[in-house]
Design a protein around this motif. Structure first.
Motif, PDB file in Angstrom:
ATOM      1  N   GLN A 115     148.905 105.485  82.719  1.00  0.00           N
ATOM      2  CA  GLN A 115     148.823 104.151  82.145  1.00  0.00           C
ATOM      3  C   GLN A 115     148.844 104.168  80.620  1.00  0.00           C
ATOM      4  O   GLN A 115     149.139 103.143  79.996  1.00  0.00           O
ATOM      5  CB  GLN A 115     147.559 103.457  82.644  1.00  0.00           C
ATOM      6  CG  GLN A 115     147.620 103.077  84.122  1.00  0.00           C
ATOM      7  CD  GLN A 115     146.305 102.539  84.644  1.00  0.00           C
ATOM      8  OE1 GLN A 115     145.392 102.256  83.873  1.00  0.00           O
ATOM      9  NE2 GLN A 115     146.198 102.413  85.956  1.00  0.00           N
ATOM     10  N   ALA A 152     159.475 108.602  76.192  1.00  0.00           N
ATOM     11  CA  ALA A 152     160.762 108.074  76.654  1.00  0.00           C
ATOM     12  C   ALA A 152     161.929 108.839  76.041  1.00  0.00           C
ATOM     13  O   ALA A 152     163.020 108.884  76.615  1.00  0.00           O
ATOM     14  CB  ALA A 152     160.865 106.586  76.315  1.00  0.00           C
ATOM     15  N   GLY A 207     154.546 105.859  74.103  1.00  0.00           N
ATOM     16  CA  GLY A 207     155.621 105.417  74.981  1.00  0.00           C
ATOM     17  C   GLY A 207     156.989 105.849  74.483  1.00  0.00           C
ATOM     18  O   GLY A 207     157.744 106.509  75.211  1.00  0.00           O
ATOM     19  N   ASP A 232     156.745 113.553  86.330  1.00  0.00           N
ATOM     20  CA  ASP A 232     155.454 113.018  85.889  1.00  0.00           C
ATOM     21  C   ASP A 232     154.395 113.300  86.941  1.00  0.00           C
ATOM     22  O   ASP A 232     154.370 112.681  88.001  1.00  0.00           O
ATOM     23  CB  ASP A 232     155.588 111.521  85.643  1.00  0.00           C
ATOM     24  CG  ASP A 232     154.382 110.929  84.928  1.00  0.00           C
ATOM     25  OD1 ASP A 232     153.352 111.627  84.814  1.00  0.00           O
ATOM     26  OD2 ASP A 232     154.468 109.768  84.480  1.00  0.00           O
ATOM     27  N   ALA A 239     150.998 105.578  78.832  1.00  0.00           N
ATOM     28  CA  ALA A 239     152.389 105.396  78.446  1.00  0.00           C
ATOM     29  C   ALA A 239     153.282 105.778  79.618  1.00  0.00           C
ATOM     30  O   ALA A 239     153.545 106.967  79.837  1.00  0.00           O
ATOM     31  CB  ALA A 239     152.738 106.238  77.217  1.00  0.00           C
ATOM     32  N   PRO A 240     153.763 104.806  80.392  1.00  0.00           N
ATOM     33  CA  PRO A 240     154.689 105.117  81.486  1.00  0.00           C
ATOM     34  C   PRO A 240     155.993 105.713  80.948  1.00  0.00           C
ATOM     35  O   PRO A 240     156.359 105.488  79.796  1.00  0.00           O
ATOM     36  CB  PRO A 240     154.933 103.740  82.124  1.00  0.00           C
ATOM     37  CG  PRO A 240     153.792 102.885  81.680  1.00  0.00           C
ATOM     38  CD  PRO A 240     153.420 103.378  80.318  1.00  0.00           C
ATOM     39  N   VAL A 241     156.674 106.476  81.804  1.00  0.00           N
ATOM     40  CA  VAL A 241     157.965 107.071  81.428  1.00  0.00           C
ATOM     41  C   VAL A 241     159.020 106.537  82.394  1.00  0.00           C
ATOM     42  O   VAL A 241     159.126 107.004  83.526  1.00  0.00           O
ATOM     43  CB  VAL A 241     157.912 108.616  81.494  1.00  0.00           C
ATOM     44  CG1 VAL A 241     159.249 109.196  81.027  1.00  0.00           C
ATOM     45  CG2 VAL A 241     156.776 109.151  80.643  1.00  0.00           C
ATOM     46  N   TRP A 243     147.404 103.982  72.219  1.00  0.00           N
ATOM     47  CA  TRP A 243     148.427 105.021  72.347  1.00  0.00           C
ATOM     48  C   TRP A 243     149.801 104.506  72.748  1.00  0.00           C
ATOM     49  O   TRP A 243     150.825 105.055  72.316  1.00  0.00           O
ATOM     50  CB  TRP A 243     147.970 106.076  73.361  1.00  0.00           C
ATOM     51  CG  TRP A 243     147.024 107.088  72.820  1.00  0.00           C
ATOM     52  CD1 TRP A 243     145.742 107.323  73.207  1.00  0.00           C
ATOM     53  CD2 TRP A 243     147.295 108.036  71.779  1.00  0.00           C
ATOM     54  NE1 TRP A 243     145.186 108.338  72.482  1.00  0.00           N
ATOM     55  CE2 TRP A 243     146.119 108.809  71.589  1.00  0.00           C
ATOM     56  CE3 TRP A 243     148.407 108.307  70.977  1.00  0.00           C
ATOM     57  CZ2 TRP A 243     146.040 109.820  70.646  1.00  0.00           C
ATOM     58  CZ3 TRP A 243     148.329 109.318  70.024  1.00  0.00           C
ATOM     59  CH2 TRP A 243     147.155 110.055  69.870  1.00  0.00           C
ATOM     60  N   LYS A 244     149.855 103.500  73.585  1.00  0.00           N
ATOM     61  CA  LYS A 244     151.139 103.108  74.176  1.00  0.00           C
ATOM     62  C   LYS A 244     152.243 102.821  73.155  1.00  0.00           C
ATOM     63  O   LYS A 244     153.391 103.247  73.343  1.00  0.00           O
ATOM     64  CB  LYS A 244     150.946 101.904  75.100  1.00  0.00           C
ATOM     65  CG  LYS A 244     152.182 101.591  75.942  1.00  0.00           C
ATOM     66  CD  LYS A 244     151.890 100.502  76.961  1.00  0.00           C
ATOM     67  CE  LYS A 244     153.103 100.231  77.836  1.00  0.00           C
ATOM     68  NZ  LYS A 244     152.811  99.193  78.856  1.00  0.00           N
TER      69      LYS A 244
END
Length: 275
Positions: A181, A165, A161, A173, A183-185, A156-157
């Motif tokens: 984990q 973003a 991501g 969040d 996909a960090p923002v 997914w990332k």
């Protein structure tokens, strides 16, 4: 770097999903072309196809891959019917502690529309969906493993991501670790829930964490105030009766001064008081 905002900047509340889903629905069968974040469609198709193949095969293998017990065979049936089952808006599909506190059913029509526009729900199956997206009931968590695939994060990332973003305005969040984990923002406001003991010491709250985040979600999803930074999140929380404060450049702490009844912290406090 802080996320760029303007006076009328939108607000996004990025929520975790829940293991439990409300069954049924009165919407049409799943149509991936109608879901938000169209850039995720190719991966959605791959995951749905692999999941359909998994649940059509050996039951024990499927249960192991999805982390299910023998008594959860009905969850496999949900996944087998993903393409044909009725749908409902994601805001109503997810259940559990956070969503009970959010209480979408108790919102006015205007508040519900505002919530549908602001809420984005993380999903191991769909990547992310908006509150108004029509989805079926399913069982597929961030810990699932599809045969022939690597980790879901690696899958997914690369697409999720950039999609997250690109969300405009302020992102709050509230996801749990496993979904964060995926996909960090960068620059998003993160939220902790802490119990403040009588001696002033603080500790991370576990179960009640979800309830407090649900109350904060309800406040932020329905507010008519313009929220563009962590200080705005704190102000909305205070107006809703939640004690909150800034934590670092992008953090907000929700503070609980009395532990929820029945929790280990409450029992320890009661024992200390009696002594």
């Amino acid at each position: 770097m802080p996320r760029a905002t303007s006076e009328k900047a939108p607000l996004t509340l990025l929520l975790p999903p829940s293991e439990t889903k409300r069954p049924g629905g009165d919407g049409p069968a799943l149509d991936l072309s109608t879901l938000a974040f169209p850039s995720l469609r190719d991966v959605r198709e791959r995951v749905l196809g692999a999941l359909a193949e998994l649940v059509a095969g050996d039951e024990a293998t499927a249960r192991k891959a999805l982390g299910l017990s023998p008594g959860q065979r009905d969850q496999l049936e949900l996944d087998a019917a993903l393409r044909t089952a009725p749908t409902s808006p994601a805001l109503f599909r997810y259940t559990g502690v956070l969503y009970d506190a959010f209480d979408v059913a108790g919102l006015t029509p205007a508040q519900r529309k505002r919530a549908a526009d602001r809420v984005v729900i993380a999903s191991a199956l769909f990547g992310a969906v908006r509150g108004g997206d029509l989805i079926p009931a399913y069982r597929f968590s961030a810990g699932a493993r599809l045969p022939g695939f690597g980790t879901l994060g690696a899958l997914w990332k690369p697409v999720l991501g950039p999609a997250l973003a690109a969300l405009p305005g302020l992102v709050v969040d509230l996801r749990s670790g496993a979904y964060a984990q995926l996909a960090p923002v960068p620059g998003a406001v993160t939220v902790r829930v802490l119990y403040v003991a009588p001696d002033g010491s603080r500790s991370v709250v576990s179960h009640f964490n979800k309830h407090a985040k649900g109350l904060l979600t309800r406040a932020l999803a329905t507010t008519t105030a313009t929220v563009t930074d962590p200080a705005g999140v704190v102000r909305v929380a205070a107006k809703a009766g939640l004690a909150a404060e800034r934590h670092g450049p992008h953090g907000v702490d929700v503070l609980l001064y009395e532990p929820p009844a029945g929790t280990p912290a409450a029992k320890r406090l009661a024992s200390t008081t009696r002594a």
